[in-house]
Design a protein around this motif. Structure first.
Motif, PDB file in Angstrom:
ATOM      1  N   SER A 124      -0.604   0.453  -1.868  1.00 35.04           N
ATOM      2  CA  SER A 124       0.755   0.389  -1.332  1.00 35.04           C
ATOM      3  C   SER A 124       0.798  -0.400  -0.034  1.00 35.04           C
ATOM      4  CB  SER A 124       1.325   1.792  -1.114  1.00 35.04           C
ATOM      5  OG  SER A 124       0.553   2.507  -0.168  1.00 35.04           O
ATOM      6  N   VAL A 125       1.988  -0.902   0.265  1.00 35.38           N
ATOM      7  CA  VAL A 125       2.279  -1.566   1.525  1.00 35.38           C
ATOM      8  C   VAL A 125       3.492  -0.868   2.132  1.00 35.38           C
ATOM      9  CG1 VAL A 125       1.388  -3.822   0.800  1.00 35.38           C
ATOM     10  CG2 VAL A 125       3.814  -3.316   0.501  1.00 35.38           C
ATOM     11  N   TYR A 126       3.619  -1.004   3.424  1.00 39.72           N
ATOM     12  CA  TYR A 126       4.842  -0.579   4.110  1.00 39.72           C
ATOM     13  C   TYR A 126       5.474  -1.813   4.710  1.00 39.72           C
ATOM     14  CZ  TYR A 126       4.581   4.475   3.725  1.00 39.72           C
ATOM     15  OH  TYR A 126       4.606   5.750   3.245  1.00 39.72           O
ATOM     16  N   ARG A 127       6.807  -1.885   4.592  1.00 44.86           N
ATOM     17  CA  ARG A 127       7.578  -3.002   5.140  1.00 44.86           C
ATOM     18  C   ARG A 127       8.613  -2.459   6.101  1.00 44.86           C
ATOM     19  NH1 ARG A 127       8.435  -4.841  -0.846  1.00 44.86           N
ATOM     20  NH2 ARG A 127       6.582  -6.128  -1.107  1.00 44.86           N
ATOM     21  N   ASP A 166       2.384  -4.647   5.658  1.00 42.71           N
ATOM     22  CA  ASP A 166       0.942  -4.488   5.732  1.00 42.71           C
ATOM     23  C   ASP A 166       0.488  -3.448   4.722  1.00 42.71           C
ATOM     24  OD1 ASP A 166      -1.604  -5.068   6.578  1.00 42.71           O
ATOM     25  OD2 ASP A 166      -1.490  -3.893   8.409  1.00 42.71           O
ATOM     26  N   LEU A 167      -0.745  -3.617   4.246  1.00 43.02           N
ATOM     27  CA  LEU A 167      -1.366  -2.620   3.396  1.00 43.02           C
ATOM     28  C   LEU A 167      -1.351  -1.299   4.135  1.00 43.02           C
ATOM     29  CD1 LEU A 167      -4.618  -4.377   2.166  1.00 43.02           C
ATOM     30  CD2 LEU A 167      -2.656  -3.732   0.759  1.00 43.02           C
ATOM     31  N   CYS A 168      -0.973  -0.232   3.452  1.00 43.52           N
ATOM     32  CA  CYS A 168      -0.902   1.032   4.165  1.00 43.52           C
ATOM     33  C   CYS A 168      -0.678   2.163   3.178  1.00 43.52           C
ATOM     34  CB  CYS A 168       0.250   0.990   5.170  1.00 43.52           C
ATOM     35  SG  CYS A 168       0.336   2.423   6.231  1.00 43.52           S
ATOM     36  N   ARG A 169      -1.341   3.284   3.441  1.00 43.73           N
ATOM     37  CA  ARG A 169      -1.106   4.493   2.659  1.00 43.73           C
ATOM     38  C   ARG A 169      -0.002   5.328   3.275  1.00 43.73           C
ATOM     39  NH1 ARG A 169      -7.339   5.105   2.024  1.00 43.73           N
ATOM     40  NH2 ARG A 169      -7.629   4.049   0.053  1.00 43.73           N
ATOM     41  N   GLY A 170       0.296   5.068   4.560  1.00 45.21           N
ATOM     42  CA  GLY A 170       1.351   5.816   5.240  1.00 45.21           C
ATOM     43  C   GLY A 170       0.882   7.204   5.617  1.00 45.21           C
TER      44      GLY A 170
END
Length: 177
Positions: free
Chosen positions: A156-159, A167-171
């Motif tokens: 996943s990415v967060y925008r 950016d790539l991110c699991r949050g």
């Protein structure tokens, strides 16, 4: 169709406002407040007043800082940007050596990102398409990260932002900048 936020709102407006995510079925992983609750489960709400909530806030701040740095120095290459017990950081490959004077400039740009008040949005992405995209952009650190992830794990990415920082991110992240 119920989300973590919907669940918290069902308990009360104050809890909904303070909710940043939740742990489901005793998991160590915190899920995003927009995560769907698809099965019966136990839910531990993570709020702004908890240690875990502070990590969510700090992690969101690291993305805001990385966005600001990318706006100032568009050729920078991002690696990782976690929260820590003392704050947050981002590993960034940058030709420019950041000076004390640059810190004010970064803070000012972060204030602009925050003022935009745009939502953090989680998007599940395809592993192969992401590898191709990041290779094409010369984002060697993103390629290394993806290649190091378990192929079975969801990517996943967060925008966020008017410039659509991604950016790539699991949050998880706070609701908005």
């Amino acid at each position: 169709g119920t989300t973590v936020l919907d669940f918290a709102a069902g308990i009360g407006a104050g809890l909904a406002k303070a909710t940043l995510g939740a742990r489901l079925d005793g998991s160590k992983e915190i899920v995003d407040l927009r995560s769907a609750l698809t099965d019966d489960c136990s839910i531990e709400i993570v709020t702004t007043k908890s240690k875990e909530g502070l990590h969510v806030i700090r992690h969101s701040a690291s993305h805001i800082m990385a966005d600001a740095i990318c706006r100032i120095w568009p050729d920078c290459k991002l690696s990782i940007g976690p929260s820590t017990d003392q704050g947050f950081y981002y590993d960034i490959d940058l030709e420019h050596k950041i000076s004390e004077e640059d810190l004010r400039r970064i803070e000012d740009e972060m204030a602009k990102v925050i003022k935009e008040d745009t939502p953090f949005e989680r998007c599940v992405v395809d592993r192969e398409e992401s590898l191709e995209k990041y290779r094409g952009q010369g984002e060697k650190y993103k390629v290394e990260l993806i290649e190091g992830f378990d192929p079975e794990d969801e990517l996943s990415v967060y925008r966020h932002g008017t410039t659509q920082f991604e950016d790539l991110c699991r949050g998880p992240h706070v609701p908005s900048t």
